[in-house]
Design a protein around this motif. Structure first.
Motif, PDB file in Angstrom:
ATOM      1  N   ALA A 306      10.777   6.369  -4.907  1.00 34.05           N
ATOM      2  CA  ALA A 306       9.738   6.870  -6.066  1.00 34.05           C
ATOM      3  C   ALA A 306       8.851   7.778  -5.034  1.00 34.05           C
ATOM      4  CB  ALA A 306       8.644   6.063  -6.328  1.00 34.05           C
ATOM      5  N   ARG A 307       9.249   8.073  -3.677  1.00 32.47           N
ATOM      6  CA  ARG A 307       8.663   9.133  -2.949  1.00 32.47           C
ATOM      7  C   ARG A 307       7.179   8.799  -2.818  1.00 32.47           C
ATOM      8  NH1 ARG A 307      11.712  13.564  -1.838  1.00 32.47           N
ATOM      9  NH2 ARG A 307      13.478  13.852  -3.216  1.00 32.47           N
ATOM     10  N   ARG A 308       7.117   7.585  -2.520  1.00 29.92           N
ATOM     11  CA  ARG A 308       5.544   6.895  -2.079  1.00 29.92           C
ATOM     12  C   ARG A 308       5.358   6.978  -0.683  1.00 29.92           C
ATOM     13  NH1 ARG A 308       2.617   2.652  -4.904  1.00 29.92           N
ATOM     14  NH2 ARG A 308       1.049   3.974  -4.387  1.00 29.92           N
ATOM     15  N   THR A 309       4.491   7.559  -0.204  1.00 30.15           N
ATOM     16  CA  THR A 309       4.236   7.623   1.180  1.00 30.15           C
ATOM     17  C   THR A 309       3.366   6.732   1.561  1.00 30.15           C
ATOM     18  OG1 THR A 309       2.122   9.024   1.054  1.00 30.15           O
ATOM     19  CG2 THR A 309       4.287  10.208   1.386  1.00 30.15           C
ATOM     20  N   THR A 310       3.475   6.102   3.013  1.00 31.30           N
ATOM     21  CA  THR A 310       2.485   4.940   3.262  1.00 31.30           C
ATOM     22  C   THR A 310       1.244   5.238   3.255  1.00 31.30           C
ATOM     23  OG1 THR A 310       2.948   5.845   5.819  1.00 31.30           O
ATOM     24  CG2 THR A 310       4.558   3.996   4.782  1.00 31.30           C
ATOM     25  N   ASP A 311       0.952   6.552   3.620  1.00 33.11           N
ATOM     26  CA  ASP A 311      -0.405   7.116   3.259  1.00 33.11           C
ATOM     27  C   ASP A 311      -1.028   6.777   2.150  1.00 33.11           C
ATOM     28  OD1 ASP A 311       0.371   7.888   6.040  1.00 33.11           O
ATOM     29  OD2 ASP A 311      -0.870   9.683   5.750  1.00 33.11           O
ATOM     30  N   ALA A 312      -0.170   7.234   1.128  1.00 30.84           N
ATOM     31  CA  ALA A 312      -0.595   7.020  -0.255  1.00 30.84           C
ATOM     32  C   ALA A 312      -1.004   5.592  -0.613  1.00 30.84           C
ATOM     33  CB  ALA A 312      -0.005   7.711  -1.417  1.00 30.84           C
ATOM     34  N   ILE A 313       0.095   4.741  -0.248  1.00 29.64           N
ATOM     35  CA  ILE A 313      -0.112   3.324  -0.363  1.00 29.64           C
ATOM     36  C   ILE A 313      -1.328   2.548   0.516  1.00 29.64           C
ATOM     37  CG2 ILE A 313       1.000   1.207  -0.019  1.00 29.64           C
ATOM     38  CD1 ILE A 313       3.661   2.473  -0.200  1.00 29.64           C
TER      39      ILE A 313
END
Length: 352
Positions: A306-313
């Motif tokens: 889903a192209r979710r970055t660790t920063d966004a999480i």
């Protein structure tokens, strides 16, 4: 005269002296790094938190310049290591060499025997060489041929790496990444900052003319001051809740470690001191959550697809986690809170 080891620091500095010394270092670095006040102050906070810094960004944005500018702003020993595939662990830690005159082996210290170690393109060295930094980054000591040598204080590793070009590189293992207190990205400068850079860097490199504005003894006293910053029980509980949230998040298959909790709190102490406070607020933990936690966690396969970055999480976890009910200054801690040198808050907390 023997050198002070990592756990020996000087006396606490008064508030005015602490502010003057820290602002002088920041202003000196900003002679080289244009328009990145928050990034510069975070790098200094990691130094005062007795941690290590990983600068990860695309080529040409000033990663190595920031590391070298911080090193040159402090009059202490500095060593630079260019990590390459043929670099050996003994090049980093040192090696025992046979002396023909004394007919005995003598130890030749490696590059880690310095106050500030700048590791350029750290992911270009083999895992065997990367692992040579594990002991010194965590325990502030080096063991060679069964003999342990203590490192002096301050001691900080500032490493850079390029996350785009992956050919011929060795990604840092989780154990290595977890030893870095914070990961930052320089980012592209704004138009005004880039224009000022053309004027300031066009004819000569200002890094060559940078002079120290502090020394190792002053940095030790800055560290001692940071150690004395107060952390309320509610703030400690918030730090634990924040790190626990990464371990329970459905988008993560590996959450942050207990070491992350400790380093989050240490860095928050440094941030509070740089802002003129002798107590930590939950806002400090919110502002530091992404740089301190994001590089330690591993997303699930679905999150990666889903192209979710660790920063966004991490930012989403901070947004969802409830703050302690009382965010005011603790009773008895009434130190003033001066603004940063440019009139803007040096660290912007993320508020839900």
């Amino acid at each position: 005269m023997t050198q002070q080891t990592w756990d020996e620091v000087g006396g606490v500095l008064p508030h005015d002296e602490f502010r003057a010394a820290s602002e002088a270092i920041v202003a000196n670095i900003e002679q080289v790094i244009e328009g990145k006040t928050a990034t510069v102050r975070l790098a200094l906070a990691v130094l005062l938190a007795e941690g290590h810094l990983l600068i990860e960004d695309v080529p040409g944005v000033g990663k190595t310049k920031l590391a070298k500018a911080l090193a040159r702003s402090i009059d202490c020993s500095v060593r630079r290591i260019q990590f390459t595939p043929d670099l050996l662990p003994s090049d980093v830690t040192g090696v025992s060499v046979y002396n023909q005159e004394t007919h005995d082996f003598e130890f030749r210290p490696g590059a880690v025997f310095a106050n500030l170690v700048v590791g350029d393109e750290i992911n270009r060295a083999s895992p065997k060489t990367q692992s040579a930094l594990l002991e010194c980054m965590e325990e502030r000591q080096v063991t060679v041929d069964g003999v342990t040598y203590q490192l002096q204080t301050p001691f900080m590793v500032i490493a850079t790496q390029n996350p785009i070009e992956m050919e011929g590189t060795y990604p840092l293992p989780e154990a290595q990444r977890d030893r870095f207190t914070a990961r930052i990205a320089m980012g592209y400068p704004g138009p005004d900052a880039e224009l000022a850079m053309l004027d300031g860097h066009g004819a000569a490199d200002p890094l060559q003319e940078l002079r120290p504005v502090s020394d190792a003894d002053t940095v030790r006293r800055l560290i001692a001051t940071v150690r004395n910053v107060h952390v309320a029980d509610a703030v400690k509980q918030y730090a634990v809740d924040l790190v626990t949230a990464t371990r329970e998040a459905p988008d993560l298959r590996l959450g942050a470690s207990p070491r992350a909790t400790l380093q989050l709190l240490r860095t928050a102490r440094a941030v509070a001191a740089l802002e003129g406070r002798d107590y930590v607020l939950p806002d400090d933990l919110q502002a530091l959550a992404v740089p301190v936690l994001a590089h330690r966690i591993i997303p699930t396969a679905d999150a990666q697809l889903a192209r979710r970055t660790t920063d966004a999480i991490v930012a989403e976890l901070v947004h969802r986690l409830a703050l302690p009910p009382d965010r005011k200054r603790p009773t008895g801690y009434d130190a003033p809170r001066p603004a940063a040198g440019n009139g803007r808050p040096p660290f912007e907390p993320r508020r839900p």
